[in-house]
Design a protein around this motif. Structure first.
Motif, PDB file in Angstrom:
ATOM      1  N   ILE A 140       0.860  -1.213  -0.095  1.00  0.00           N
ATOM      2  CA  ILE A 140       0.049  -0.006  -0.007  1.00  0.00           C
ATOM      3  C   ILE A 140       0.865   1.193  -0.063  1.00  0.00           C
ATOM      4  O   ILE A 140       0.598   2.206  -0.792  1.00  0.00           O
ATOM      5  N   SER A 141       2.118   1.165   0.696  1.00  0.00           N
ATOM      6  CA  SER A 141       2.726   2.451   1.059  1.00  0.00           C
ATOM      7  C   SER A 141       3.420   2.774  -0.599  1.00  0.00           C
ATOM      8  O   SER A 141       3.565   3.794  -0.681  1.00  0.00           O
ATOM      9  N   GLN A 142       3.921   1.711  -1.088  1.00  0.00           N
ATOM     10  CA  GLN A 142       4.598   2.003  -2.361  1.00  0.00           C
ATOM     11  C   GLN A 142       3.438   2.415  -3.343  1.00  0.00           C
ATOM     12  O   GLN A 142       3.988   3.304  -4.285  1.00  0.00           O
ATOM     13  N   TYR A 143       2.205   1.943  -3.463  1.00  0.00           N
ATOM     14  CA  TYR A 143       1.226   2.407  -4.502  1.00  0.00           C
ATOM     15  C   TYR A 143       1.062   3.880  -3.986  1.00  0.00           C
ATOM     16  O   TYR A 143       0.811   4.696  -5.054  1.00  0.00           O
ATOM     17  N   ILE A 144       0.866   4.093  -2.747  1.00  0.00           N
ATOM     18  CA  ILE A 144       0.696   5.719  -2.242  1.00  0.00           C
ATOM     19  C   ILE A 144       1.826   6.490  -2.949  1.00  0.00           C
ATOM     20  O   ILE A 144       1.636   7.631  -3.371  1.00  0.00           O
ATOM     21  N   GLU A 145       2.887   5.976  -2.790  1.00  0.00           N
ATOM     22  CA  GLU A 145       4.311   6.860  -3.280  1.00  0.00           C
ATOM     23  C   GLU A 145       3.969   7.011  -4.842  1.00  0.00           C
ATOM     24  O   GLU A 145       4.443   8.243  -5.407  1.00  0.00           O
ATOM     25  N   LEU A 146       3.624   5.910  -5.523  1.00  0.00           N
ATOM     26  CA  LEU A 146       3.285   6.207  -6.906  1.00  0.00           C
ATOM     27  C   LEU A 146       2.366   6.994  -7.324  1.00  0.00           C
ATOM     28  O   LEU A 146       2.581   7.966  -8.385  1.00  0.00           O
ATOM     29  N   ILE A 147       1.342   7.307  -6.388  1.00  0.00           N
ATOM     30  CA  ILE A 147       0.110   8.277  -6.739  1.00  0.00           C
ATOM     31  C   ILE A 147       0.879   9.547  -6.514  1.00  0.00           C
ATOM     32  O   ILE A 147       0.689  10.490  -7.296  1.00  0.00           O
ATOM     33  N   ILE A 148       1.616   9.904  -5.278  1.00  0.00           N
ATOM     34  CA  ILE A 148       2.256  11.139  -4.970  1.00  0.00           C
ATOM     35  C   ILE A 148       3.104  11.330  -6.179  1.00  0.00           C
ATOM     36  O   ILE A 148       2.931  12.833  -6.621  1.00  0.00           O
ATOM     37  N   PHE A 149       4.024  10.537  -6.563  1.00  0.00           N
ATOM     38  CA  PHE A 149       5.091  11.011  -7.569  1.00  0.00           C
ATOM     39  C   PHE A 149       4.400  11.026  -9.028  1.00  0.00           C
ATOM     40  O   PHE A 149       5.586  11.050  -9.895  1.00  0.00           O
ATOM     41  N   THR A 150       3.260  10.901  -9.380  1.00  0.00           N
ATOM     42  CA  THR A 150       2.983  10.896 -10.644  1.00  0.00           C
ATOM     43  C   THR A 150       2.055  11.960 -10.851  1.00  0.00           C
ATOM     44  O   THR A 150       1.234  12.510 -10.167  1.00  0.00           O
ATOM     45  N   ARG A 151       2.473  12.615 -11.916  1.00  0.00           N
ATOM     46  CA  ARG A 151       1.674  13.926 -12.219  1.00  0.00           C
ATOM     47  C   ARG A 151       0.519  13.784 -13.008  1.00  0.00           C
ATOM     48  O   ARG A 151       0.445  12.618 -13.735  1.00  0.00           O
ATOM     49  N   TYR A 152      -0.626  14.417 -12.893  1.00  0.00           N
ATOM     50  CA  TYR A 152      -1.788  14.124 -13.674  1.00  0.00           C
ATOM     51  C   TYR A 152      -1.634  14.413 -15.106  1.00  0.00           C
ATOM     52  O   TYR A 152      -0.815  15.070 -15.498  1.00  0.00           O
ATOM     53  N   GLY A 153      -1.931  13.416 -15.871  1.00  0.00           N
ATOM     54  CA  GLY A 153      -1.822  13.066 -17.334  1.00  0.00           C
ATOM     55  C   GLY A 153      -0.652  12.250 -17.582  1.00  0.00           C
ATOM     56  O   GLY A 153      -0.428  12.129 -18.777  1.00  0.00           O
ATOM     57  N   GLU A 154       0.209  11.801 -16.765  1.00  0.00           N
ATOM     58  CA  GLU A 154       1.353  11.065 -17.016  1.00  0.00           C
ATOM     59  C   GLU A 154       1.295   9.762 -17.150  1.00  0.00           C
ATOM     60  O   GLU A 154       1.881   9.089 -18.107  1.00  0.00           O
ATOM     61  N   HIS A 155       0.279   9.156 -16.896  1.00  0.00           N
ATOM     62  CA  HIS A 155      -0.346   7.832 -16.789  1.00  0.00           C
ATOM     63  C   HIS A 155      -1.084   7.593 -18.115  1.00  0.00           C
ATOM     64  O   HIS A 155      -2.065   8.221 -18.243  1.00  0.00           O
ATOM     65  N   ARG A 156      -0.424   6.736 -19.050  1.00  0.00           N
ATOM     66  CA  ARG A 156      -1.047   6.965 -20.471  1.00  0.00           C
ATOM     67  C   ARG A 156      -2.483   6.213 -20.323  1.00  0.00           C
ATOM     68  O   ARG A 156      -3.407   6.865 -21.252  1.00  0.00           O
ATOM     69  N   TYR A 157      -2.887   5.266 -19.681  1.00  0.00           N
ATOM     70  CA  TYR A 157      -4.213   4.720 -19.721  1.00  0.00           C
ATOM     71  C   TYR A 157      -5.177   5.469 -18.758  1.00  0.00           C
ATOM     72  O   TYR A 157      -6.496   5.288 -19.074  1.00  0.00           O
ATOM     73  N   CYS A 164      -1.463  13.000  -8.575  1.00  0.00           N
ATOM     74  CA  CYS A 164      -1.676  13.913  -7.544  1.00  0.00           C
ATOM     75  C   CYS A 164      -1.080  15.400  -8.114  1.00  0.00           C
ATOM     76  O   CYS A 164      -0.357  15.685  -8.917  1.00  0.00           O
ATOM     77  N   GLU A 165      -1.737  16.309  -7.651  1.00  0.00           N
ATOM     78  CA  GLU A 165      -1.737  17.627  -7.860  1.00  0.00           C
ATOM     79  C   GLU A 165      -0.269  18.274  -7.500  1.00  0.00           C
ATOM     80  O   GLU A 165      -0.050  19.434  -7.695  1.00  0.00           O
ATOM     81  N   ILE A 166       0.484  17.423  -6.609  1.00  0.00           N
ATOM     82  CA  ILE A 166       1.678  18.326  -6.229  1.00  0.00           C
ATOM     83  C   ILE A 166       2.398  18.841  -7.199  1.00  0.00           C
ATOM     84  O   ILE A 166       3.417  19.801  -6.801  1.00  0.00           O
ATOM     85  N   TRP A 167       2.440  18.087  -8.360  1.00  0.00           N
ATOM     86  CA  TRP A 167       3.457  18.737  -9.219  1.00  0.00           C
ATOM     87  C   TRP A 167       2.846  19.952  -9.882  1.00  0.00           C
ATOM     88  O   TRP A 167       3.753  20.763 -10.159  1.00  0.00           O
ATOM     89  N   ASP A 168       1.761  20.198  -9.972  1.00  0.00           N
ATOM     90  CA  ASP A 168       1.167  21.570 -10.440  1.00  0.00           C
ATOM     91  C   ASP A 168       1.593  22.431  -9.417  1.00  0.00           C
ATOM     92  O   ASP A 168       1.749  23.754  -9.717  1.00  0.00           O
ATOM     93  N   LEU A 169       1.133  22.196  -8.115  1.00  0.00           N
ATOM     94  CA  LEU A 169       1.301  23.002  -6.836  1.00  0.00           C
ATOM     95  C   LEU A 169       2.799  23.313  -6.648  1.00  0.00           C
ATOM     96  O   LEU A 169       3.002  24.249  -6.133  1.00  0.00           O
ATOM     97  N   ASP A 170       3.625  22.561  -7.096  1.00  0.00           N
ATOM     98  CA  ASP A 170       4.872  22.951  -6.686  1.00  0.00           C
ATOM     99  C   ASP A 170       5.556  24.197  -7.076  1.00  0.00           C
ATOM    100  O   ASP A 170       6.123  24.652  -6.306  1.00  0.00           O
ATOM    101  N   PHE A 171       5.298  24.468  -8.353  1.00  0.00           N
ATOM    102  CA  PHE A 171       5.833  25.633  -8.843  1.00  0.00           C
ATOM    103  C   PHE A 171       5.006  26.933  -8.899  1.00  0.00           C
ATOM    104  O   PHE A 171       5.282  27.792  -9.136  1.00  0.00           O
ATOM    105  N   GLU A 172       3.781  26.746  -7.956  1.00  0.00           N
ATOM    106  CA  GLU A 172       2.749  27.845  -7.838  1.00  0.00           C
ATOM    107  C   GLU A 172       3.185  28.796  -6.514  1.00  0.00           C
ATOM    108  O   GLU A 172       3.727  28.037  -5.913  1.00  0.00           O
ATOM    109  N   LEU A 173       3.084  29.983  -6.813  1.00  0.00           N
ATOM    110  CA  LEU A 173       3.680  30.878  -5.601  1.00  0.00           C
ATOM    111  C   LEU A 173       2.614  30.550  -4.466  1.00  0.00           C
ATOM    112  O   LEU A 173       1.337  30.662  -4.901  1.00  0.00           O
TER     113      LEU A 173
END
Length: 144
Positions: free
Chosen positions: A30-47, A53-62
């Motif tokens: 479960i922990s590994q799958y949650i890490e995968l969710i956190i480190f995957t950007r929306y739209g990155e998963h082909r299927y 997770c939105e952290i990739w969009d939020l990371d560069f937001e002021l």
């Protein structure tokens, strides 16, 4: 017979030697799958472009309001974990931003970074046991 839960990364050398892949318990899986969710950007998963997770969009937001930023991240994680990680239920998420200071004496530089701490609590479907996941990420640039 239960389905084996394999550790990542796969040790392909073990297969070439005729050995089985390393397995892990349900909590680690479960922990590994949650890490995968956190480190995957929306739209990155082909299927499934909604996986991630939105952290990739939020990371560069002021960050104007830390509370609003934390709540956006919390809601994003809650949506994704509730939808994609169905081995846990009663999911509760806390996300808090902290400033971390590190002094480098050789360069005489004091570096200040923002760090988000994520705590996820829930119960495992299979056993009803409590489940906790804790991680910290440095922001801009994002690193573990």
């Amino acid at each position: 017979m239960p389905i084996p839960l394999y550790k990542k990364p796969f040790g392909m050398g073990r297969i070439l030697q005729g050995q089985d892949l390393d397995t892990q318990d349900i909590g680690a899986s479960i922990s590994q799958y949650i890490e995968l969710i956190i480190f995957t950007r929306y739209g990155e998963h082909r299927y499934d472009p909604n996986f991630g997770c939105e952290i990739w969009d939020l990371d560069f937001e002021l960050i104007v309001s830390e509370r609003m930023w934390e709540e956006k991240l919390r809601q994003s994680l809650l949506r994704s974990i509730t939808k994609y990680e169905q081995r846990i239920y009663d999911v509760q998420i806390d996300a808090h931003i902290k400033e971390v200071s590190k002094f480098y004496p050789l360069r005489n530089v004091n570096e200040i970074k923002k760090k988000v701490e994520i705590i996820i609590n829930g119960k495992m479907q299979q056993t009803g046991e409590n489940y906790t996941f804790i991680t910290s990420l440095f922001l801009s640039p994002l690193s573990a």
